[in-house]
Design a protein around this motif. Structure first.
Motif, PDB file in Angstrom:
ATOM      1  N   VAL A 122       7.477  -9.599  -6.518  1.00 53.31           N
ATOM      2  CA  VAL A 122       7.132  -8.227  -6.907  1.00 53.31           C
ATOM      3  C   VAL A 122       6.168  -7.671  -5.868  1.00 53.31           C
ATOM      4  O   VAL A 122       5.141  -8.289  -5.564  1.00 53.31           O
ATOM      5  N   ILE A 123       6.516  -6.531  -5.310  1.00 50.78           N
ATOM      6  CA  ILE A 123       5.679  -5.823  -4.342  1.00 50.78           C
ATOM      7  C   ILE A 123       4.975  -4.683  -5.062  1.00 50.78           C
ATOM      8  O   ILE A 123       5.627  -3.874  -5.732  1.00 50.78           O
ATOM      9  N   LEU A 124       3.659  -4.612  -4.910  1.00 53.73           N
ATOM     10  CA  LEU A 124       2.876  -3.543  -5.521  1.00 53.73           C
ATOM     11  C   LEU A 124       2.308  -2.646  -4.431  1.00 53.73           C
ATOM     12  O   LEU A 124       1.447  -3.069  -3.659  1.00 53.73           O
ATOM     13  N   ARG A 125       2.808  -1.432  -4.369  1.00 53.18           N
ATOM     14  CA  ARG A 125       2.254  -0.432  -3.438  1.00 53.18           C
ATOM     15  C   ARG A 125       1.088   0.262  -4.137  1.00 53.18           C
ATOM     16  O   ARG A 125       1.277   1.199  -4.909  1.00 53.18           O
ATOM     17  N   THR A 126      -0.101  -0.205  -3.844  1.00 53.93           N
ATOM     18  CA  THR A 126      -1.265   0.292  -4.562  1.00 53.93           C
ATOM     19  C   THR A 126      -1.826   1.555  -3.919  1.00 53.93           C
ATOM     20  O   THR A 126      -1.905   1.670  -2.692  1.00 53.93           O
ATOM     21  N   ALA A 127      -2.227   2.492  -4.765  1.00 52.62           N
ATOM     22  CA  ALA A 127      -2.951   3.667  -4.310  1.00 52.62           C
ATOM     23  C   ALA A 127      -4.397   3.271  -4.013  1.00 52.62           C
ATOM     24  O   ALA A 127      -4.755   2.090  -4.029  1.00 52.62           O
ATOM     25  N   ARG A 128      -5.249   4.240  -3.754  1.00 51.18           N
ATOM     26  CA  ARG A 128      -6.637   3.974  -3.375  1.00 51.18           C
ATOM     27  C   ARG A 128      -7.430   3.353  -4.532  1.00 51.18           C
ATOM     28  O   ARG A 128      -7.346   3.834  -5.664  1.00 51.18           O
ATOM     29  N   PHE A 129      -8.199   2.322  -4.211  1.00 52.90           N
ATOM     30  CA  PHE A 129      -9.142   1.782  -5.190  1.00 52.90           C
ATOM     31  C   PHE A 129     -10.410   1.264  -4.516  1.00 52.90           C
ATOM     32  O   PHE A 129     -11.225   0.604  -5.145  1.00 52.90           O
ATOM     33  N   PHE A 130     -10.601   1.577  -3.228  1.00 52.51           N
ATOM     34  CA  PHE A 130     -11.783   1.100  -2.505  1.00 52.51           C
ATOM     35  C   PHE A 130     -13.037   1.771  -3.052  1.00 52.51           C
ATOM     36  O   PHE A 130     -13.000   2.913  -3.527  1.00 52.51           O
ATOM     37  N   PRO A 131     -14.196   1.091  -2.991  1.00 47.75           N
ATOM     38  CA  PRO A 131     -15.425   1.648  -3.564  1.00 47.75           C
ATOM     39  C   PRO A 131     -16.204   2.554  -2.617  1.00 47.75           C
ATOM     40  O   PRO A 131     -16.991   3.385  -3.057  1.00 47.75           O
ATOM     41  N   GLU A 132     -15.998   2.396  -1.314  1.00 43.21           N
ATOM     42  CA  GLU A 132     -16.802   3.129  -0.341  1.00 43.21           C
ATOM     43  C   GLU A 132     -16.289   4.561  -0.170  1.00 43.21           C
ATOM     44  O   GLU A 132     -15.257   4.936  -0.723  1.00 43.21           O
ATOM     45  N   ASP A 133     -17.018   5.352   0.598  1.00 38.78           N
ATOM     46  CA  ASP A 133     -16.583   6.716   0.882  1.00 38.78           C
ATOM     47  C   ASP A 133     -15.338   6.707   1.750  1.00 38.78           C
ATOM     48  O   ASP A 133     -15.092   5.771   2.524  1.00 38.78           O
ATOM     49  N   ASP A 134     -14.562   7.761   1.649  1.00 42.02           N
ATOM     50  CA  ASP A 134     -13.416   7.952   2.529  1.00 42.02           C
ATOM     51  C   ASP A 134     -13.901   8.024   3.971  1.00 42.02           C
ATOM     52  O   ASP A 134     -14.928   8.653   4.251  1.00 42.02           O
ATOM     53  N   ASP A 135     -13.164   7.407   4.879  1.00 43.48           N
ATOM     54  CA  ASP A 135     -13.628   7.348   6.268  1.00 43.48           C
ATOM     55  C   ASP A 135     -13.164   8.532   7.113  1.00 43.48           C
ATOM     56  O   ASP A 135     -13.440   8.590   8.310  1.00 43.48           O
ATOM     57  N   THR A 136     -12.473   9.504   6.484  1.00 45.95           N
ATOM     58  CA  THR A 136     -11.990  10.651   7.265  1.00 45.95           C
ATOM     59  C   THR A 136     -12.409  11.991   6.678  1.00 45.95           C
ATOM     60  O   THR A 136     -12.431  12.992   7.391  1.00 45.95           O
ATOM     61  N   THR A 152       0.817  -1.211   0.000  1.00 47.44           N
ATOM     62  CA  THR A 152       0.000   0.000   0.000  1.00 47.44           C
ATOM     63  C   THR A 152       0.849   1.258   0.000  1.00 47.44           C
ATOM     64  O   THR A 152       1.923   1.296   0.635  1.00 47.44           O
ATOM     65  N   THR A 153       0.378   2.288  -0.678  1.00 50.66           N
ATOM     66  CA  THR A 153       1.045   3.589  -0.595  1.00 50.66           C
ATOM     67  C   THR A 153       0.896   4.199   0.790  1.00 50.66           C
ATOM     68  O   THR A 153       1.637   5.116   1.150  1.00 50.66           O
ATOM     69  N   SER A 154      -0.044   3.678   1.585  1.00 51.86           N
ATOM     70  CA  SER A 154      -0.273   4.215   2.924  1.00 51.86           C
ATOM     71  C   SER A 154       0.986   4.174   3.781  1.00 51.86           C
ATOM     72  O   SER A 154       1.211   5.069   4.606  1.00 51.86           O
ATOM     73  N   LEU A 155       1.833   3.168   3.583  1.00 58.07           N
ATOM     74  CA  LEU A 155       3.033   3.062   4.418  1.00 58.07           C
ATOM     75  C   LEU A 155       4.051   4.147   4.095  1.00 58.07           C
ATOM     76  O   LEU A 155       5.014   4.351   4.849  1.00 58.07           O
ATOM     77  N   MET A 156       3.842   4.867   2.989  1.00 62.61           N
ATOM     78  CA  MET A 156       4.746   5.954   2.608  1.00 62.61           C
ATOM     79  C   MET A 156       4.340   7.287   3.230  1.00 62.61           C
ATOM     80  O   MET A 156       5.082   8.265   3.149  1.00 62.61           O
ATOM     81  N   ILE A 157       3.152   7.322   3.829  1.00 65.87           N
ATOM     82  CA  ILE A 157       2.602   8.590   4.298  1.00 65.87           C
ATOM     83  C   ILE A 157       2.913   8.798   5.776  1.00 65.87           C
ATOM     84  O   ILE A 157       2.290   8.196   6.659  1.00 65.87           O
ATOM     85  N   THR A 158       3.883   9.642   6.039  1.00 66.57           N
ATOM     86  CA  THR A 158       4.199  10.012   7.415  1.00 66.57           C
ATOM     87  C   THR A 158       3.110  10.946   7.933  1.00 66.57           C
ATOM     88  O   THR A 158       2.268  11.443   7.177  1.00 66.57           O
ATOM     89  N   GLN A 159       3.147  11.216   9.217  1.00 65.38           N
ATOM     90  CA  GLN A 159       2.162  12.146   9.782  1.00 65.38           C
ATOM     91  C   GLN A 159       2.318  13.532   9.164  1.00 65.38           C
ATOM     92  O   GLN A 159       1.333  14.227   8.896  1.00 65.38           O
ATOM     93  N   ALA A 160       3.556  13.936   8.906  1.00 65.26           N
ATOM     94  CA  ALA A 160       3.792  15.258   8.313  1.00 65.26           C
ATOM     95  C   ALA A 160       3.213  15.339   6.904  1.00 65.26           C
ATOM     96  O   ALA A 160       2.629  16.366   6.515  1.00 65.26           O
ATOM     97  N   ILE A 161       3.356  14.263   6.122  1.00 66.53           N
ATOM     98  CA  ILE A 161       2.781  14.259   4.775  1.00 66.53           C
ATOM     99  C   ILE A 161       1.264  14.291   4.859  1.00 66.53           C
ATOM    100  O   ILE A 161       0.609  15.031   4.123  1.00 66.53           O
ATOM    101  N   ARG A 162       0.699  13.516   5.778  1.00 69.76           N
ATOM    102  CA  ARG A 162      -0.756  13.519   5.932  1.00 69.76           C
ATOM    103  C   ARG A 162      -1.270  14.896   6.343  1.00 69.76           C
ATOM    104  O   ARG A 162      -2.316  15.357   5.879  1.00 69.76           O
ATOM    105  N   ASP A 163      -0.529  15.571   7.216  1.00 72.09           N
ATOM    106  CA  ASP A 163      -0.937  16.898   7.688  1.00 72.09           C
ATOM    107  C   ASP A 163      -0.615  17.997   6.674  1.00 72.09           C
ATOM    108  O   ASP A 163      -0.992  19.158   6.891  1.00 72.09           O
ATOM    109  N   LYS A 186       2.309  -3.628   7.019  1.00 74.91           N
ATOM    110  CA  LYS A 186       2.578  -3.759   5.592  1.00 74.91           C
ATOM    111  C   LYS A 186       4.051  -3.514   5.297  1.00 74.91           C
ATOM    112  O   LYS A 186       4.660  -4.192   4.454  1.00 74.91           O
ATOM    113  N   ARG A 187       4.635  -2.552   5.980  1.00 70.70           N
ATOM    114  CA  ARG A 187       6.072  -2.295   5.825  1.00 70.70           C
ATOM    115  C   ARG A 187       6.883  -3.497   6.295  1.00 70.70           C
ATOM    116  O   ARG A 187       7.850  -3.909   5.642  1.00 70.70           O
TER     117      ARG A 187
END
Length: 319
Positions: free
Chosen positions: A165-179, A109-120, A146-147
């Motif tokens: 092969v490791i695939l760091r996938t971006a978002r593809f979920f069908p539901e609304d964002d939970d935040t 997942t690309t989520s493991l690349m997102i530090t708190q500073a990047i998220r903020d 995941k890391r």
């Protein structure tokens, strides 16, 4: 090829299993929830079950897409993430080696690349993210496990030579964002094709490409996202005035959005660059932001799935 697909009942699995069969592969699905593409019901954390499945089905390749995800944090303790995401991956890798499997694809997942500073979004410009970005500092147990699983993959390849092969996938979920609630779910998904989303169909196709190319790659980690229209030189302006940048690339974008009652982003704080997978694996997502605008222009349905009420089969079954 006889392929073990974990997470076969899940959102990705329901698209990936038929795609694999269409390519001539024989698919054995393993999932905690029963489903039409799941032949083995159980958890990857069950090492004995993984061993039996590998041997009894003569598995030759593995796609490991099963996991606990970020929304599961409110439902499961941290230990469950370790058991399934980390230990489960180790179980599959070690049993794959023992069974003579010749390729392994891991859904990360690309989520493991997102530090708190990047998220903020504390930076003065959009953060440009690719496979070389770091240092990695995942901000929750999902990203941490995941890391850890990625590192287990690296270690097993180094010790055994198993092509992975490791695939760091971006978002593809069908539901609304939970935040985020400031935009409609469909509007938000459309915006994210600029910088951080792909369709589930493209995600499945990337996995098929990775499975077929793994022996030639040996070991590789790839970010998978719709190709961004932006260049690194746009980063500062994207943070300051994203609409101006978007207007240069898509002059009619604002009008098309306005006709739908949608809003373009004022600021973009991160951009995923998926160029490397195109170079190494010859894979490029078919759906990008231009396809979104084309659908708006022609009055066609959006080329991505949106289901605000989606509930995963595992959750429906009480897992």
């Amino acid at each position: 090829m006889r392929v073990l697909l974990t997470g076969s009942t899940g959102w990705l699995g329901r698209y990936l299993a038929p795609m694999l069969r269409a390519r001539g592969h024989e698919v054995t699905g393993l999932d905690v929830a029963p489903g039409s593409d799941t032949q083995v019901v159980g958890s990857v954390a069950d090492r004995a079950l993984v061993e039996r499945t590998m041997l009894s089905h003569g598995i030759e390749g593995v796609i490991h897409a099963a996991a606990l995800h970020k929304p599961d944090i409110i439902r499961h303790p941290r230990q469950a993430f370790i058991d399934i995401n980390a230990t489960g991956t180790l179980n599959l890798l070690e049993q794959a080696v023992a069974a003579g499997v010749d390729r392994f694809v891991f859904t990360s997942t690309t989520s493991l690349m997102i530090t708190q500073a990047i998220r903020d979004e504390t930076a003065t410009e959009a953060v440009w993210l690719d496979e070389d970005s770091g240092p990695l500092a995942p901000r929750n147990i999902y990203g941490v496990t995941k890391r850890a699983a990625e590192e287990v993959c690296r270690l097993v390849h180094a010790e055994t030579g198993l092509p992975i092969v490791i695939l760091r996938t971006a978002r593809f979920f069908p539901e609304d964002d939970d935040t985020h609630r400031d935009l409609s779910g469909e509007n938000m998904k459309a915006n994210e094709f600029l910088n951080r989303r792909l369709t589930v169909e493209d995600c499945a196709a990337a996995h098929v490409a990775a499975l077929e190319k793994a022996p030639a790659i040996g070991f590789g980690t790839y970010l998978v996202s719709a190709p961004t229209p932006f260049a690194r030189s746009d980063a500062a302006e994207l943070k300051r005035d994203a609409r101006a940048v978007i207007a240069r690339y898509f002059p009619d974008g604002a009008d098309l959005y306005a006709a739908r009652g949608w809003h373009l982003p004022d600021s973009i704080g991160r951009v995923y660059d998926a160029a490397r997978i195109e170079v190494d694996l010859g894979f490029r997502c078919a759906t990008d932001f231009a396809a979104i605008l084309s659908a708006l222009r022609d009055g066609r349905p959006m080329p991505f799935e949106h289901d605000a009420g989606y509930v995963s089969p595992a959750l429906q079954d009480g897992f």
